[in-house]
Design a protein around this motif. Structure first.
Motif, PDB file in Angstrom:
ATOM      1  N   TYR A 356      -8.431 -49.285 -51.806  1.00  0.00           N
ATOM      2  CA  TYR A 356      -9.682 -49.959 -51.451  1.00  0.00           C
ATOM      3  C   TYR A 356     -10.766 -48.969 -51.035  1.00  0.00           C
ATOM      4  N   GLY A 357     -10.371 -47.776 -50.624  1.00  0.00           N
ATOM      5  CA  GLY A 357     -11.357 -46.773 -50.261  1.00  0.00           C
ATOM      6  C   GLY A 357     -11.896 -45.979 -51.430  1.00  0.00           C
ATOM      7  N   ASN A 358     -11.215 -46.063 -52.601  1.00  0.00           N
ATOM      8  CA  ASN A 358     -11.591 -45.194 -53.712  1.00  0.00           C
ATOM      9  C   ASN A 358     -11.850 -45.904 -55.035  1.00  0.00           C
ATOM     10  N   TYR A 359     -11.561 -47.199 -55.117  1.00  0.00           N
ATOM     11  CA  TYR A 359     -11.777 -47.934 -56.365  1.00  0.00           C
ATOM     12  C   TYR A 359     -12.570 -49.203 -56.065  1.00  0.00           C
ATOM     13  N   ASP A 360     -13.786 -49.243 -56.557  1.00  0.00           N
ATOM     14  CA  ASP A 360     -14.637 -50.416 -56.345  1.00  0.00           C
ATOM     15  C   ASP A 360     -14.145 -51.593 -57.179  1.00  0.00           C
ATOM     16  N   GLY A 361     -14.110 -52.750 -56.558  1.00  0.00           N
ATOM     17  CA  GLY A 361     -13.904 -53.974 -57.320  1.00  0.00           C
ATOM     18  C   GLY A 361     -12.493 -54.221 -57.792  1.00  0.00           C
ATOM     19  N   VAL A 362     -11.485 -53.631 -57.138  1.00  0.00           N
ATOM     20  CA  VAL A 362     -10.102 -53.937 -57.511  1.00  0.00           C
ATOM     21  C   VAL A 362      -9.455 -54.763 -56.411  1.00  0.00           C
ATOM     22  N   GLN A 363      -8.325 -55.397 -56.748  1.00  0.00           N
ATOM     23  CA  GLN A 363      -7.564 -56.151 -55.761  1.00  0.00           C
ATOM     24  C   GLN A 363      -6.089 -55.782 -55.886  1.00  0.00           C
ATOM     25  N   THR A 364      -5.401 -55.697 -54.750  1.00  0.00           N
ATOM     26  CA  THR A 364      -3.944 -55.644 -54.756  1.00  0.00           C
ATOM     27  C   THR A 364      -3.429 -56.982 -54.250  1.00  0.00           C
ATOM     28  N   ILE A 365      -2.397 -57.480 -54.912  1.00  0.00           N
ATOM     29  CA  ILE A 365      -1.888 -58.826 -54.656  1.00  0.00           C
ATOM     30  C   ILE A 365      -0.396 -58.719 -54.372  1.00  0.00           C
ATOM     31  N   ALA A 366       0.039 -59.223 -53.243  1.00  0.00           N
ATOM     32  CA  ALA A 366       1.439 -59.097 -52.829  1.00  0.00           C
ATOM     33  C   ALA A 366       2.235 -60.329 -53.217  1.00  0.00           C
ATOM     34  N   GLU A 367       3.336 -60.118 -53.932  1.00  0.00           N
ATOM     35  CA  GLU A 367       4.323 -61.186 -54.088  1.00  0.00           C
ATOM     36  C   GLU A 367       5.255 -61.066 -52.881  1.00  0.00           C
ATOM     37  N   GLU A 368       4.935 -61.807 -51.841  1.00  0.00           N
ATOM     38  CA  GLU A 368       5.661 -61.688 -50.571  1.00  0.00           C
ATOM     39  C   GLU A 368       6.045 -63.084 -50.139  1.00  0.00           C
ATOM     40  N   SER A 369       7.346 -63.314 -50.005  1.00  0.00           N
ATOM     41  CA  SER A 369       7.840 -64.688 -49.886  1.00  0.00           C
ATOM     42  C   SER A 369       8.198 -65.092 -48.467  1.00  0.00           C
ATOM     43  N   THR A 370       7.907 -64.239 -47.472  1.00  0.00           N
ATOM     44  CA  THR A 370       8.289 -64.567 -46.098  1.00  0.00           C
ATOM     45  C   THR A 370       7.036 -64.812 -45.261  1.00  0.00           C
ATOM     46  N   ALA A 371       7.250 -64.975 -43.970  1.00  0.00           N
ATOM     47  CA  ALA A 371       6.130 -65.200 -43.058  1.00  0.00           C
ATOM     48  C   ALA A 371       5.698 -63.898 -42.378  1.00  0.00           C
ATOM     49  N   PHE A 372       5.945 -62.772 -43.036  1.00  0.00           N
ATOM     50  CA  PHE A 372       5.519 -61.475 -42.480  1.00  0.00           C
ATOM     51  C   PHE A 372       4.026 -61.548 -42.161  1.00  0.00           C
ATOM     52  N   SER A 373       3.669 -61.115 -40.969  1.00  0.00           N
ATOM     53  CA  SER A 373       2.304 -61.315 -40.483  1.00  0.00           C
ATOM     54  C   SER A 373       1.347 -60.234 -40.974  1.00  0.00           C
ATOM     55  N   GLY A 374       0.157 -60.659 -41.388  1.00  0.00           N
ATOM     56  CA  GLY A 374      -0.920 -59.715 -41.668  1.00  0.00           C
ATOM     57  C   GLY A 374      -0.858 -59.032 -43.013  1.00  0.00           C
ATOM     58  N   VAL A 375      -0.230 -59.660 -44.003  1.00  0.00           N
ATOM     59  CA  VAL A 375      -0.131 -59.035 -45.332  1.00  0.00           C
ATOM     60  C   VAL A 375      -1.515 -58.748 -45.906  1.00  0.00           C
ATOM     61  N   THR A 376      -2.468 -59.679 -45.704  1.00  0.00           N
ATOM     62  CA  THR A 376      -3.812 -59.490 -46.270  1.00  0.00           C
ATOM     63  C   THR A 376      -4.852 -59.159 -45.202  1.00  0.00           C
ATOM     64  N   LYS A 377      -4.396 -58.768 -44.039  1.00  0.00           N
ATOM     65  CA  LYS A 377      -5.342 -58.264 -43.039  1.00  0.00           C
ATOM     66  C   LYS A 377      -5.605 -56.787 -43.317  1.00  0.00           C
TER      67      LYS A 377
END
Length: 632
Positions: A356-377
């Motif tokens: 996110y610091g070096n590539y404008d306009g990209v997204q990373t998307i997590a396939e994460e199936s638990t209640a782990f906190s803050g995946v997209t924070k």
């Protein structure tokens, strides 16, 4: 063919970055690189093999014999072997033959940084040099706007080997996909395509999730430049490209990364942390600096060299937990005595911060199936730093609800409303992925109860509910036209079904939902914010009806949604309206005849001052059987 000439592409600074795990462009240095040295054409080779006592390049240029082309080990204890071989050129086949200090083990390995590979089941690496001229400058200039979290994000998930095949069941080529697939995705209105792993893999039944060539697009469909053309053509048609990426595990194939130089080089040496019992594969050692640099370099490689717009990271949960799929005694707690893999967590934070610091306009998307906190924070707030996370709980609850006969759904209303209690804790993507239509789970269509008409009506309802629920969307190929059989990676989708009205109706409905999603800001401007959603009534379990509002920045763009989860039409159904509008217009009705519905519609919908659902105004509408309606 000349002898190996000492040569290096590495500076001392490169080596320091590599040792510290901070070199994120290793693909510029390691691997095979055609070049000219002192007026002589050839190829520079570099490979990381710290426990080797000798490394030879073997290939079709030296009869695959060891000894003629031994690389030189660097003096700086980096474990890198390198050298320039005159006469080796683009298209030559090669491997590394590595003799280890470790119990005299000898391995023959494909190049971990190869840009191209032989077509499986063959396993050699191919010297490659690309000269593709990109034509997507416009897209790359404005994709930041297209890829923002407040923009439409409707994803079509594709397995290239089975989306469509030739009449004699052969693979299509990247060039054919650049014509047929691009045209189809554009016509259907999806904003993005997500490719299941395109990196080289040896075993078709793995669907690409067991990788041996992390830096090589699979040669099943063509060469790397042809894959670039596919991405480029998508971009020229305003379609973003997401790649499935697998940093979680890799197979034990003899030519792959396992025991690469006779030691546990890429995998964790402790079997409790280095072996995955579910997939019988090896797990990367996330605490080893050079391995972290390998993985982050690989992510950057696809963003940099192939202009990819996003990475969907596979099996994140398996990386986050030391006890994932393990019984008591089969795992060891971390230094704090709990089950979190601190090294993997640190790796994700470093990966996302850099991307996110070096590539404008990209997204990373997590396939994460638990209640782990803050995946997209964001990382600076203590999160993992992903842009989005798959909403697996929503998917499971929704499909379980839809499997039930409508007469019983009133007893399970909480199942379909529960997602809104946590919908805004992460930036969620709603996935109906390939995993939901295999291994006896049945197709989406055949999970639906009832007769043929009701099955299709339920599927239309499912998609309408999905597109109006907060979050972004993902649909696996075939679902968009109601494929009736489970997905089979060995065959094309059943495209002939689109000749039948019910199937073409589903296809038309998904196309229209994509159009509405992209053109009505209330569905995307606040899709990750509680300000973008308001219940009107979630308590009418007796009628199995839900009503809610979707909101954007401008109140006049609010959309009102009604879902009827039974085949019973509800006439004169009253819905409270928060605002003082004079009338509502029906802008979408999943029961329209063009989608295969019965054709029940609402024409003039007058807003009256009759208070209802706690609101001062209300409307009376007809809710068709098994339908979603959207009003504005």
């Amino acid at each position: 063919m000349g002898k190996v000439i000492p040569h290096s592409l590495f500076t001392d600074y490169d080596i320091n970055l590599f040792k510290s795990g901070k070199h994120y462009r290793l693909y510029d240095k390691l691997g095979s690189h055609p070049m000219e040295l002192n007026g002589e054409k050839g190829t520079y080779f570099a490979v990381w093999a710290p426990t080797a006592k000798s490394v030879s390049v073997i290939g079709d240029f030296n009869y695959w014999l060891e000894g003629d082309h031994k690389l030189y080990v660097r003096w700086d204890e980096s474990g890198i072997w390198e050298g320039f071989i005159p006469g080796v050129a683009k298209g030559n086949l090669y491997k590394y033959k590595i003799r280890s200090h470790n119990q005299d083990i000898t391995t023959e390995k494909a190049d971990p940084f190869a840009r191209y590979s032989e077509q499986p089941p063959k396993t050699a690496s191919v010297v490659w040099e690309g000269d593709y001229k990109w034509k997507d400058k416009a897209w790359m200039g404005y994709r930041k706007e297209k890829n923002g979290l407040d923009r439409p994000y409707s994803v079509y998930e594709v397995h290239l080997g089975s989306w469509k095949r030739t009449d004699d069941n052969k693979f299509l080529s990247y060039e054919a996909f650049a014509k047929e697939l691009v045209s189809y995705v554009k016509e259907m209105g999806f904003t993005h395509v997500e490719f299941m792993p395109v990196m080289e893999f040896p075993y078709d039944p793995s669907w690409g999730y067991q990788l041996t060539g992390y830096f090589a697009p699979t040669s099943r469909f063509g060469n790397p430049e042809e894959f670039k053309k596919l991405v480029d053509t998508m971009h020229q048609n305003d379609i973003g490209v997401i790649l499935d990426w697998v940093p979680s595990h890799f197979p034990e194939d003899a030519h792959g990364l396992g025991m690469f130089d006779g030691s546990h080089l890429y995998e964790h040496p402790d079997r409790r942390r280095g072996y995955h019992p579910d997939w019988k594969s090896l797990i990367f050692n996330y605490g080893r600096n050079e391995v972290r640099a390998f993985l982050i370099s690989n992510a950057c490689f696809w963003l940099d060299q192939f202009h990819v717009d996003g990475l969907r990271v596979d099996a994140v949960a398996s990386m986050l937990y030391l006890d994932y799929s393990r019984e008591e005694g089969e795992w060891e707690p971390n230094i704090y005595g709990n089950n979190e893999n601190l090294e993997a967590i640190s790796f994700f934070k470093e990966l996302n911060e850099y991307i996110y610091g070096n590539y404008d306009g990209v997204q990373t998307i997590a396939e994460e199936s638990t209640a782990f906190s803050g995946v997209t924070k964001p990382v600076y707030l203590g999160g993992l730093g992903f842009g989005m996370k798959w909403m697996m709980g929503w998917m499971h609850d929704t499909l379980e609800f839809f499997k039930k006969e409508p007469v019983y759904r009133k007893h399970h209303q909480d199942d379909i409303t529960f997602s809104l209690t946590y919908a805004f804790t992460e930036n969620f993507m709603l996935p109906f992925s390939h995993d939901e239509v295999v291994y006896g789970k049945q197709s989406l269509l055949y999970r639906m109860p009832g007769d043929e008409w009701q099955r299709f009506a339920n599927l239309r309802l499912l998609f309408g509910y999905m597109f109006t629920h907060p979050g972004t969307n993902l649909v696996f190929m075939g679902g968009e036209f109601g494929q009736s059989s489970e997905w089979n990676y060995q065959h094309s989708l059943d495209w002939h079904l689109t000749n039948y009205d019910f199937h073409s109706g589903i296809q038309e409905l998904v196309k229209q939902l994509n159009h509405i999603y992209k053109n009505y800001p209330a569905l995307y401007e606040k899709q990750f914010s509680p300000e973008g959603f308001q219940w009107i009534d979630y308590g009418d379990a007796e009628n199995s009806v839900l009503t809610y509002v979707r909101k954007g920045h401008d109140k006049k763009n609010d959309l009102y949604v009604a879902c009827n989860f039974t085949p019973v039409p509800r006439e004169n159904y009253r819905i409270g309206i928060p605002s003082a509008k004079k009338a509502l217009a029906e802008i979408f009705n999943s029961d329209d005849k063009k989608y295969g519905g019965s054709g029940m519609h609402n024409k003039a919908i007058k807003v009256t001052k009759n208070s209802w659902h706690g609101h001062p105004n209300s409307v009376e509408v007809t809710l068709p059987p098994l339908s979603v309606l959207i009003f504005q």
